[in-house]
Design a protein around this motif. Structure first.
Motif, PDB file in Angstrom:
ATOM      1  N   ALA A 286       0.767  -1.394   0.021  1.00 42.24           N
ATOM      2  CA  ALA A 286      -0.256   0.029   0.143  1.00 42.24           C
ATOM      3  C   ALA A 286       1.234   1.100  -0.274  1.00 42.24           C
ATOM      4  O   ALA A 286       0.544   2.461  -0.834  1.00 42.24           O
ATOM      5  CB  ALA A 286      -0.973   0.272   1.562  1.00 42.24           C
ATOM      6  N   LEU A 287       1.585   0.800   0.863  1.00 43.87           N
ATOM      7  CA  LEU A 287       2.811   2.312   1.025  1.00 43.87           C
ATOM      8  C   LEU A 287       3.941   2.023  -0.157  1.00 43.87           C
ATOM      9  O   LEU A 287       2.949   3.909  -1.308  1.00 43.87           O
ATOM     10  CB  LEU A 287       3.884   2.136   1.500  1.00 43.87           C
ATOM     11  N   ILE A 289       2.450   1.863  -3.050  1.00 43.61           N
ATOM     12  CA  ILE A 289       0.957   2.581  -4.542  1.00 43.61           C
ATOM     13  C   ILE A 289       0.784   3.747  -3.846  1.00 43.61           C
ATOM     14  O   ILE A 289       0.391   4.648  -4.991  1.00 43.61           O
ATOM     15  CB  ILE A 289      -0.466   1.484  -4.241  1.00 43.61           C
ATOM     16  N   PHE A 290       0.945   4.270  -2.762  1.00 46.39           N
ATOM     17  CA  PHE A 290       0.505   5.587  -2.434  1.00 46.39           C
ATOM     18  C   PHE A 290       1.533   6.327  -3.403  1.00 46.39           C
ATOM     19  O   PHE A 290       1.325   7.894  -3.270  1.00 46.39           O
ATOM     20  CB  PHE A 290       0.232   5.512  -1.066  1.00 46.39           C
ATOM     21  N   LEU A 291       3.133   5.456  -3.150  1.00 47.36           N
ATOM     22  CA  LEU A 291       3.962   6.735  -4.203  1.00 47.36           C
ATOM     23  C   LEU A 291       3.777   7.196  -5.360  1.00 47.36           C
ATOM     24  O   LEU A 291       4.199   7.913  -5.970  1.00 47.36           O
ATOM     25  CB  LEU A 291       5.131   6.214  -3.459  1.00 47.36           C
ATOM     26  N   LEU A 293       1.604   9.105  -6.227  1.00 48.97           N
ATOM     27  CA  LEU A 293       0.946  10.054  -6.417  1.00 48.97           C
ATOM     28  C   LEU A 293       1.815  11.141  -7.426  1.00 48.97           C
ATOM     29  O   LEU A 293       1.284  12.026  -7.750  1.00 48.97           O
ATOM     30  CB  LEU A 293       0.579  10.416  -5.329  1.00 48.97           C
ATOM     31  N   TRP A 294       3.643  10.892  -7.276  1.00 51.11           N
ATOM     32  CA  TRP A 294       4.485  11.128  -7.353  1.00 51.11           C
ATOM     33  C   TRP A 294       4.975  10.736  -8.813  1.00 51.11           C
ATOM     34  O   TRP A 294       5.899  11.607  -8.732  1.00 51.11           O
ATOM     35  CB  TRP A 294       5.097  11.461  -6.256  1.00 51.11           C
ATOM     36  N   TYR A 310       0.840  -6.567  -2.482  1.00 49.56           N
ATOM     37  CA  TYR A 310      -0.327  -6.618  -1.551  1.00 49.56           C
ATOM     38  C   TYR A 310      -0.217  -7.897  -1.314  1.00 49.56           C
ATOM     39  O   TYR A 310      -1.635  -8.524  -0.486  1.00 49.56           O
ATOM     40  CB  TYR A 310      -1.458  -5.378  -1.563  1.00 49.56           C
ATOM     41  N   ALA A 366      -4.032   5.451  -6.147  1.00 51.68           N
ATOM     42  CA  ALA A 366      -3.107   5.654  -4.956  1.00 51.68           C
ATOM     43  C   ALA A 366      -3.612   5.950  -3.714  1.00 51.68           C
ATOM     44  O   ALA A 366      -3.414   5.960  -2.947  1.00 51.68           O
ATOM     45  CB  ALA A 366      -1.825   6.874  -6.052  1.00 51.68           C
ATOM     46  N   VAL A 367      -4.545   6.573  -3.805  1.00 52.16           N
ATOM     47  CA  VAL A 367      -5.859   7.495  -3.222  1.00 52.16           C
ATOM     48  C   VAL A 367      -5.940   5.905  -2.237  1.00 52.16           C
ATOM     49  O   VAL A 367      -6.216   5.537  -0.749  1.00 52.16           O
ATOM     50  CB  VAL A 367      -6.521   8.408  -2.950  1.00 52.16           C
ATOM     51  N   PRO A 370      -4.353   2.653  -0.860  1.00 56.33           N
ATOM     52  CA  PRO A 370      -3.694   2.008   0.494  1.00 56.33           C
ATOM     53  C   PRO A 370      -5.155   2.082   1.772  1.00 56.33           C
ATOM     54  O   PRO A 370      -4.584   2.193   2.329  1.00 56.33           O
ATOM     55  CB  PRO A 370      -2.826   3.733   0.586  1.00 56.33           C
ATOM     56  N   SER A 371      -6.030   3.007   1.175  1.00 60.11           N
ATOM     57  CA  SER A 371      -6.942   3.043   2.444  1.00 60.11           C
ATOM     58  C   SER A 371      -7.569   1.824   2.620  1.00 60.11           C
ATOM     59  O   SER A 371      -8.363   1.686   4.349  1.00 60.11           O
ATOM     60  CB  SER A 371      -8.257   3.885   2.079  1.00 60.11           C
TER      61      SER A 371
END
Length: 412
Positions: A286-287, A289-291, A293-294, A310, A366-367, A370-371
């Motif tokens: 998840a981390l 995947i969140f990255l 965003l950049w 995951y 990406a949001v 991870p949630s």
């Protein structure tokens, strides 16, 4: 039935839903072109499939508590076959959408009834090992289905995926008629008031809800990703349907690998000891995947490797927590399995629906994914607030005080 037979039948029953989803996703661009429709409308055919799948479990599970696991499996497999035929012959996108919703209804029984069968026949770590074996079998179908779907779309045409679905539905019905034995210990009258009361008690039971939400945040991510990844990999990155199928092997392949590793470790320790490492892998995926965003120009492996990590963690979490959620409810195993499946699929449907409101699908991915990992980790942390020192989960109908550190749950 033997553990091996339950594993094979349960795996086949559970796989029908993900296979029908995985076969279809490479065909979605072809559906857009064939009906001169839009991506949003075609995405609705996937969303409504999830809706039929999620909601109908709430009917299939209790119905199997009333009339038996075997007849309900046959009935819903027949619905799936008829709906697949309707999708194959659909003259308009509206008819295809209706057929996909009906397909979801037909596929819904597999998840709820397979788990109920395991609860009927096995308990504790033995049950977890059966759940793990079902997961291994489950991984094979979705692992190869996108590749098969992509090749079918490329060489035969997008409608051919529905012909394969008809054959799979017929196989499930045949196995239920020939190889499956009835496992329901005692039929329960199907009374709507009592059913509503059962669902309310389950929803109010912290043990059931925290265990089920741990599963929902873990496994539900696979279903949420199914609504997002086709538009990222084929729409934004530009993969062909066949290449998309190959890329999805990272998800299913690592889930399969995780299930094999978990099965090996479970020979030496309890399945419950694998949950925290599994959630650790989910959090790591998840981390990454969140990255995203950049990520200005994401590549296939930058998207799919975190998805695979995951999925690897899911294989560690699912066996123990599926067993834990159902353990105190043998008399309403079908209803409990149905509600757990509804929460799992409902989580995927909710996240996929929310994702449709994002302008950029990659940002939604990406949001939102991870949630779901946060939900899984927090739910398990709450679950552990009542220590269960003697796993598997507490026995039902125990009278008297529990030993220190051990919480017994009364059967609902």
């Amino acid at each position: 039935m033997t553990a091996q037979r339950v594993s094979l039948i349960g795996g086949l029953m559970v796989a029908i839903g993900p296979i029908a989803m995985a076969l279809y996703t490479p065909a979605m661009p072809g559906v857009v072109a064939a009906y001169e429709s839009t991506k949003g409308v075609v995405k609705l055919t996937l969303t409504l499939y999830f809706a039929g799948f999620a909601i109908s479990q709430l009917v299939a599970g209790p119905l199997s508590d009333a009339i038996g696991r075997r007849p309900v499996t046959v009935i819903f497999a027949a619905i799936f076959c008829v709906a697949s035929l309707g999708a194959l012959m659909a003259p308009t996108i509206e008819m295809l959408t209706i057929a996909r919703f009906a397909q979801g209804i037909g596929a819904s029984a597999g998840v709820a009834i397979s788990r109920a069968i395991v609860r009927d026949c096995f308990q504790g770590d033995e049950s977890s090992r059966i759940m793990n074996m079902i997961g291994i079998i489950l991984a094979i179908g979705p692992a190869v289905s996108p590749t098969i779907g992509g090749l079918l779309v490329l060489h035969v045409g997008w409608k051919s995926v529905f012909a394969v679905m008809i054959l799979f539905g017929l196989a499930v019905a045949l196995v239920a008629l020939v190889a499956m034995r009835e496992t329901l210990p005692a039929p329960q009258p199907l009374r709507l008031a009592a059913l509503g009361g059962s669902y309310l008690r389950l929803l109010g039971n912290r043990h059931f809800m925290t265990a089920s939400l741990t599963v929902a945040g873990s496994v539900g991510a696979i279903y949420a990703q199914a609504t997002l990844l086709p538009f990222i990999l084929m729409g934004q990155i530009g993969l062909s349907p066949s290449s998309f199928g190959l890329a999805m092997l990272l998800q299913s392949g690592l889930f399969f690998s995780g299930a094999l590793v978990a099965r090996s470790v479970m020979k030496r320790t309890s399945a419950y000891r694998l949950v925290w490492p599994g959630l650790g892998a989910i959090a790591l995926g998840a981390l990454f995947i969140f990255l995203l965003l950049w990520a200005d120009d994401p590549k296939t492996f930058r998207v799919m490797i975190p998805v695979g990590i995951y999925a690897f963690g899911i294989a560690f979490v699912m066996p123990a927590m599926s067993t834990a959620a159902l353990a105190p409810f043998p008399r309403i195993a079908g209803a409990a399995a149905a509600l757990m499946g509804f929460l799992q699929m409902g989580a995927g449907l909710l996240i996929g629906t929310i994702g449709a409101f994002f302008v950029d699908t990659l940002v939604a991915f990406a949001v939102l994914i991870p949630s779901m990992a946060v939900v899984a980790c927090v739910s398990y942390a709450i679950y552990r607030l009542n220590p269960h020192l003697a796993e598997p989960e507490p026995r039902e109908n125990v009278i008297g005080a529990a030993p220190p550190g051990r919480t017994f749950l009364r059967e609902e």
